[in-house]
Design a protein around this motif. Structure first.
Motif, PDB file in Angstrom:
ATOM      1  N   ALA A  79       0.837  -1.209   0.000  1.00 56.13           N
ATOM      2  CA  ALA A  79       0.000   0.000   0.000  1.00 56.13           C
ATOM      3  C   ALA A  79       0.864   1.247   0.000  1.00 56.13           C
ATOM      4  O   ALA A  79       1.953   1.279   0.581  1.00 56.13           O
ATOM      5  N   LEU A  80       0.338   2.267  -0.660  1.00 54.15           N
ATOM      6  CA  LEU A  80       0.987   3.564  -0.759  1.00 54.15           C
ATOM      7  C   LEU A  80      -0.106   4.602  -0.524  1.00 54.15           C
ATOM      8  O   LEU A  80      -1.213   4.439  -1.032  1.00 54.15           O
ATOM      9  N   ARG A 106       1.544  20.868  -2.038  1.00 51.90           N
ATOM     10  CA  ARG A 106       1.219  20.364  -0.690  1.00 51.90           C
ATOM     11  C   ARG A 106       0.842  18.887  -0.702  1.00 51.90           C
ATOM     12  O   ARG A 106       0.273  18.381   0.246  1.00 51.90           O
ATOM     13  N   LEU A 107       1.168  18.188  -1.800  1.00 49.89           N
ATOM     14  CA  LEU A 107       0.857  16.774  -1.947  1.00 49.89           C
ATOM     15  C   LEU A 107       2.101  15.949  -1.647  1.00 49.89           C
ATOM     16  O   LEU A 107       3.199  16.302  -2.069  1.00 49.89           O
ATOM     17  N   GLY A 108       1.905  14.857  -0.920  1.00 47.85           N
ATOM     18  CA  GLY A 108       3.040  14.000  -0.607  1.00 47.85           C
ATOM     19  C   GLY A 108       2.594  12.605  -0.233  1.00 47.85           C
ATOM     20  O   GLY A 108       1.399  12.292  -0.205  1.00 47.85           O
ATOM     21  N   THR A 109       3.578  11.771   0.036  1.00 43.16           N
ATOM     22  CA  THR A 109       3.305  10.387   0.433  1.00 43.16           C
ATOM     23  C   THR A 109       3.278  10.277   1.954  1.00 43.16           C
ATOM     24  O   THR A 109       3.923  11.054   2.654  1.00 43.16           O
ATOM     25  N   VAL A 110       2.524   9.306   2.422  1.00 45.16           N
ATOM     26  CA  VAL A 110       2.364   9.077   3.861  1.00 45.16           C
ATOM     27  C   VAL A 110       3.061   7.782   4.243  1.00 45.16           C
ATOM     28  O   VAL A 110       2.932   6.771   3.541  1.00 45.16           O
ATOM     29  N   ASP A 111       3.775   7.806   5.343  1.00 51.20           N
ATOM     30  CA  ASP A 111       4.378   6.594   5.891  1.00 51.20           C
ATOM     31  C   ASP A 111       3.284   5.855   6.659  1.00 51.20           C
ATOM     32  O   ASP A 111       2.891   6.273   7.748  1.00 51.20           O
TER      33      ASP A 111
END
Length: 192
Positions: A79-80, A106-111
């Motif tokens: 999952a991403l 303001r968009l990014g990936t979540v850990d």
């Protein structure tokens, strides 16, 4: 229409692309390197699997629909997550997409291994994707030249479009010139 593939840009499947993994898909580019290839997620393929079924601790933070999205055919068992932060700060557990384009600033990936409460007051929208789409160096550029993909600029609402089933047409409709006409292309041209 964008001139080149870039992080934060969109790949929109042309009517010629009939691969079931990508038919009428809209892919957000997350990584692109001339030497290392390209990685992205399909934005308009919600699944029937709810977030509660697989990642229940994140369900309260996910923007509707609260389901896993089919991000692509690669590593579908992983999952991403993508999220928009409320401020310009980079909260713990979130990493900005580095594109330099305003639509994704303001968009990014979540850990997803981080505790959700760390991000609870920091993000405004979030979606989780199972798998991703990937291309080796030069592969995507060849597919674009062959007419499988349109490369277009993204807009802030694309990643979290409220009705993913209409995203393909919506993105095409806003393009200049003849490309906007592709949005009217029938689902099955044989029935036309």
């Amino acid at each position: 229409m964008a001139d080149a593939i870039y992080v934060g840009g969109l790949l929109v499947a042309t009517p010629l692309l009939d691969d079931p993994n990508f038919r009428r898909s809209v892919v957000l580019v997350l990584e692109h390197d001339d030497d290392g290839g390209t990685l992205g997620v399909v934005l308009n393929r919600p699944s029937d699997i709810t977030v509660t079924q697989v990642l229940p601790v994140w369900d309260a933070l996910v923007s509707g629909p609260s389901v896993l999205f089919e991000g692509g055919p690669v590593q579908t068992d992983s999952a991403l997550a993508l999220a928009v932060v409320l401020s310009g700060e980079e909260p713990l557990g979130w990493r900005r997409l580095h594109s330099g384009r305003p639509a994704v600033s303001r968009l990014g990936t979540v850990d997803l291994d981080a505790p959700p409460e760390i991000l609870a007051g920091e993000i405004s929208q979030m979606r989780i994707f199972a798998g991703y789409a990937g291309w080796t160096s030069g592969q995507l550029e060849n597919e674009v030249r062959e007419g499988a993909w349109y490369v277009v600029d993204s807009e802030p609402g694309d990643t979290f479009h409220p009705d993913p089933s209409t995203l393909w047409r919506s993105v095409l409709r806003r393009q200049p010139g003849e490309l906007a006409m592709v949005a009217t292309y029938p689902d099955d041209p044989k029935l036309n």
